[in-house]
Design an enzyme around this catalytic site. Sequence first.
Site, PDB file in Angstrom:
ATOM      1  N   HIS A 155      48.826  -8.577  28.064  1.00 53.05           N
ATOM      2  CA  HIS A 155      49.953  -7.645  27.881  1.00 53.05           C
ATOM      3  C   HIS A 155      50.552  -7.751  26.481  1.00 53.05           C
ATOM      4  O   HIS A 155      51.733  -7.478  26.291  1.00 53.05           O
ATOM      5  CB  HIS A 155      51.053  -7.876  28.928  1.00 53.05           C
ATOM      6  N   SER A 276      49.828   2.027  -1.171  1.00 55.62           N
ATOM      7  CA  SER A 276      50.634   3.209  -0.868  1.00 55.62           C
ATOM      8  C   SER A 276      50.988   3.904  -2.175  1.00 55.62           C
ATOM      9  O   SER A 276      51.139   3.256  -3.209  1.00 55.62           O
ATOM     10  CB  SER A 276      51.907   2.772  -0.137  1.00 55.62           C
TER      11      SER A 276
END
Length: 462
Positions: A155, A276
Site C-alpha cells: 500500500h 526544466s
Amino acid sequence: MKLWGGRFQKDTDLLVNELNASISFDQRLYREDITGSMAHAAMLADCGIISKEDAAAITSGLEDILADIEAGKAAFTADNEDIHMNVEALLTARIGDAGKRLHTARSRNDQVALDFRMYVREQIPVIVGQLLELETVLCRQAKKHQTAVMPGYTHLQRAQPISFAQHLMAYAAMFRRDVTRLEDCGARLDECPLGSGALAGTTYPIDRWETAKALGFAAPMGNSLDGVSDRDYALELLSGLSILMMHLSRFAEEVILWCSWEFKFIELDDAYATGSSIMPQKKNPDVAELVRGKTGRVYGDLMSLLTVMKGLPLAYNKDMQEDKEPVFDAVDTVEMCLPVFAAMLDTMTVRTDNMRKAAGHGFINATDCADYLTKKGMPFRDAYTVTGHLVAQCTARGKTLEELTLEELKAVSELFEADVYDALNLENCMALRSSYGGPAVAETARQIGEIEQFIQKIKENR
Ligand code: ARG
C-alpha cells in the site's frame, strides 16, 4: 493500370487509392517479402511449375531489387498499393515475363501472412536480447547491494525490511517470464503459411514442406484458411509486449518515486535525466516517465489489433491490412525503451544511506517483534496485539520499538528479555528472513545466480 486491373473499366478513385495503399508502412517488410519470393520461385522450379531459367532470372532480379532498396534507390509507388505488388512490378519491369510467373500458385494473402509472420519471428530475439541486457544490469546492481536494507512496502506504506538487491531481483524474475513468454510465442508461430494461396490452397503440385524448410519453419500450416486468416502470433507478441511494458511501467514508477526528495533512494546520472526550462534546480526522471507513458501506447496497439480481428469472417479481409502499424509501433516503442531503461539503471547512484534511514522509521520490525514473542511461546495472534499496543505507544511518544527500555517492554509482556534488541535490529531482521525467496543475502545470491544462469543458457542456445 493496376496489376489487378483486368476486370475493371475505370481507374480507381484517387481517394480510394490513398485509403487502399499500405506501401507507406508495409515497405518495412521488403526483406521478408523478397526472401519469401525467392523460396517460392525455387520451389516452383523444383516442382516443375516454372522453368529453372525463369527461377534463376527471378532470383537474380530479386537480389538486385533488394540491393537497390537497401541503397535507397528503389522507387515505390502508392499506385502499386503494397510492398508485394511494388516488388513484383519492379521485378517484371526488370526481367519481363519471368517476373510475371512469380505469382503462380500464390496469393498476396499467403504472401502477407508469411512476411508478417517472419517479421514477428525476427523481432523476438532482438527484444529478448535487450531483456537479457536489462537482466545483466539488474544482477550487477543487485550484487552491489545485497546487504543494503530498505523498507519493503505494501500500500506504499513501509511494511517489512528487504534488501535493495531483493527488490531489483523481483523485477528480474518478471523480466525472465517476459523472455519466456516471447519465446513461447516464437515456438508457436513456427509454421509457414506460404502455399495457403488466397484461402483454398492451389491446384498446382507445390511442395509446401520445401518452402517451409527453406524459410526456416518447422512445418507448413496445416489448414490453408487458417494460414491466411489468423494473426494470433502478432497478438501474442503484442500481449507479451504489453505485459513487459506493464512490468517496466511499475519499475519506472518506482524509479520516479525513488528520485524524489521524499525518498532520495537513488540519483540518476546526468545523461539519463532532464532539466526544466524555468526551474533551475530541477532534475527530472523523464526517461522513466516516458517509459511509463509509452506503456499506454503499447496497450493501445494490442487493443487496436484485437479489435480489428474481432468478428472477422474467414478467410482474408482487407481489415487485416490494419495489423501492421500497431505491431510496428509496439516493437519500435519497446525496442527504444528497453536499452535506455537498462542504461539508466546501470548508471544510477544508489543512496543506501537514505534507504537505511527510511527503514529505521515506520515500524518495519513490528512483525519481528510479534515473531519474537511467538517464538517465546505466546500465540501469534496475542503477540500481534501486544506489538500493536507497543506501536501505538511509540507513535504517541515519537519513539521506535527498539528505543523502548526493557522495563517498558516488560510492562506489556514478561517474555521480553535483553535479546529482543537483537531481534529488532533491522540488519538481523533482514538477514534472518532466509526462507526460500526471501531477502537474506544467501537467498538473493541464489536468485542472482539463477538469473545469471538463465541469461547464459539463452545466449548459448542462440
Ligand atoms: N496489403 C495487403 C495487406 O497487408 C496484402 C494482402 C492483400 N490481399 C487482398 N486480397 N487484397 O493485408
